[in-house]
Design an enzyme around this catalytic site. Structure first.
Site, PDB file in Angstrom:
ATOM      1  CE  LYS A 250       5.414  -1.468  -2.236  1.00 57.11           C
ATOM      2  NZ  LYS A 250       6.317  -1.822  -1.125  1.00 57.11           N
ATOM      3  NE  ARG A 251      -2.729   0.331   0.443  1.00 58.12           N
ATOM      4  CZ  ARG A 251      -1.468   0.647   0.739  1.00 58.12           C
ATOM      5  NH1 ARG A 251      -0.637  -0.296   1.137  1.00 58.12           N
ATOM      6  NH2 ARG A 251      -1.038   1.873   0.631  1.00 58.12           N
TER       7      ARG A 251
END
Length: 483
Positions: A250-251
């Protein structure tokens, strides 16, 4: 008897709507539509400490923007609600009691320190310390002030088998599983318990989710069976991978949450089309597919078992394809919104028709509306910076002569159109005997600060006579001709 297809996507409102989760939701959605079924949204908000205010609304808004429609959910209601897990806590208590009454669940008084000590000793799963306590022993622990969690009693020496719609036959041995927590001591159900109760009561026929949930499936099947529920069909989708073929984070800086793509002015149809092809193939050469075409052609048999790479270059290509197919009027509306967000005003010589014309100049180069802001920056500011390569061209005395003569014709020209600009270049060509790059590149370098760009005659027209003359004269004062 044919099963009525009912599928769900159940995000946790603990952050932004992530693109990998949307892929899972999309496969559920397309499967439901393909089989005339129902798509349900459920909000799994029992992770109270990590819930983010506003996240649920952002998710619902994001799905609406992408073109999803759900028949049941927290905002539309439905026959099997409520559709937020925190509103279903009495239901979980009821079904926990059923398990306790049959001996399938038992209270566990182990402290976090005891469980951590087991883990540090390398114990692979819960040792069953509280499974066979007598009533007296349980009472003694409660007298100490211990509030129990509740665990599921895993039956020994059993094989859990199921047919996964993507991966085929899968089996697990119960001796490899530990007695897992059903209900935490604060009365909040764990995922393994909550998801079974909710899916069963909402009559979910197919559980379609990421392959990271494959290892959860045997525990959940045991809960289905212990409660006398029908076990749904499972399909575990391949992971979405980054460019290094590792699980997408997600990063990851190359992959944005859905709201960012929306804010940048991507077309939602492009996002949906791209995500549909992550791990699924429609067959054939066609890659540009509308939602309706995806719904008609989606087939679980064509889902890959191997991971699907999130190719940012392919997303850019596909997004660009959708931008090129959009009407210039619609694209201009999206661009105007980007300009408003950045407080960028039109030049004094410009109007809505002018903006539409400039948007058309750059439409072929855009992947999203935000791209226009940078691509067309020189059309919004009288003063520009010249690229070193452009200045190098303008240091040639022959190039300077072309620019000077063009500007002289421009100053005396009453008409300011692409056709009249071509006529001016024709005059310069006749007088100076230059053509091709030697004719056009010096003027482009002078008035745009770059050697490459959209159609030069239209560029000159939309920059305006005043700006063209100003820039050309200004840059010629800066460069010293090479002799």
């Amino acid at each position: 008897m044919e099963v009525t297809v009912r599928v769900r996507y159940a995000p946790s409102p603990t952050g932004h709507l992530h693109i990998g989760g949307v892929r899972t939701a999309l496969f559920n959605y397309l499967f439901a539509k393909r089989h005339g079924g129902r798509f349900i949204l459920r909000i799994e908000d029992t992770d109270l400490e990590r819930n983010v205010t506003g996240a649920e609304q952002e998710m619902l808004s994001g799905f609406r923007w992408l073109g999803f429609n759900w028949e049941e959910g927290p905002d539309v209601g439905g026959e099997y609600g409520p559709y937020r897990c925190t509103e279903r806590l009495p239901i979980y208590q009821q079904y926990l009691q059923r398990l306790a009454d049959t001996g399938a669940a038992y209270p566990c008084y182990c402290t976090p320190e005891e469980l951590q000590a087991d883990k540090e000793r390398g114990v692979p799963h819960y040792v069953g310390r509280c499974r066979h306590l007598t009533d007296v022993e349980r009472h003694a622990r409660e007298q100490e002030g211990r509030v129990p969690s509740w665990r599921f009693a895993i039956p020994a020496h059993r094989t859990i088998q199921f047919r996964d719609l993507v991966r085929g036959d899968v089996s697990f041995q119960t001796d490899d599983l530990g007695d897992f927590v059903l209900m935490k001591s604060n009365g909040i159900p764990t995922y393994q318990f909550q998801v079974v109760v909710d899916d069963a009561l909402m009559k979910i026929s197919h559980v379609i989710r990421g392959e990271e949930h494959l290892s959860n499936t045997p525990w959940q099947i045991l809960v289905y069976q212990a409660l006398g529920f029908d076990v749904p069909q499972f399909a575990h989708l391949p992971q979405v991978l980054n460019s290094d073929r590792k699980k997408l984070s997600k990063r990851d800086p190359n992959v944005q949450p859905v709201h960012v793509y929306r804010e940048k002015g991507y077309l939602p149809q492009a996002i949906v089309n791209f995500l549909a092809l992550l791990g699924w193939s429609p067959g054939g050469e066609q890659e540009i597919l509308s939602m309706a075409e995806l719904e008609e052609r989606f087939d679980m048999d064509k889902i890959s078992k191997s991971g699907a790479v999130f190719d940012t270059q392919k997303l850019a290509w596909m997004a660009g394809e959708y931008v090129r197919r959009l009407s210039v009027e619609s694209l201009t509306e999206m661009v105007a919104e980007q300009l408003r967000q950045r407080a960028v005003s039109l030049p004094s010589h410009a109007d809505e028709k002018w903006l539409r014309s400039v948007v058309a100049l750059f439409q072929e180069k855009m992947t999203c509306a935000e791209d226009f802001v940078e691509l067309a920056d020189g059309f919004f500011h009288k003063d520009i910076e010249w690229e070193p390569e452009a200045l190098d061209v303008l240091r040639d005395e022959h190039a300077q002569a072309v620019v000077l003569r063009y500007i002289e014709f421009a100053k005396s020209d009453a008409e300011w159109t692409p056709e009249q600009s071509r006529a001016r270049f024709k005059q310069v060509q006749t007088e100076l005997g230059v053509k091709g790059r030697q004719l056009f590149m010096p003027v482009r370098a002078a008035v745009t600060g770059a050697l490459h760009g959209p159609d030069l005659q239209q560029t000159i027209t939309y920059l305006s006579k005043a700006w063209v003359v100003y820039r050309a004269e200004h840059v010629l004062l800066q460069v010293t001709p090479l002799r």
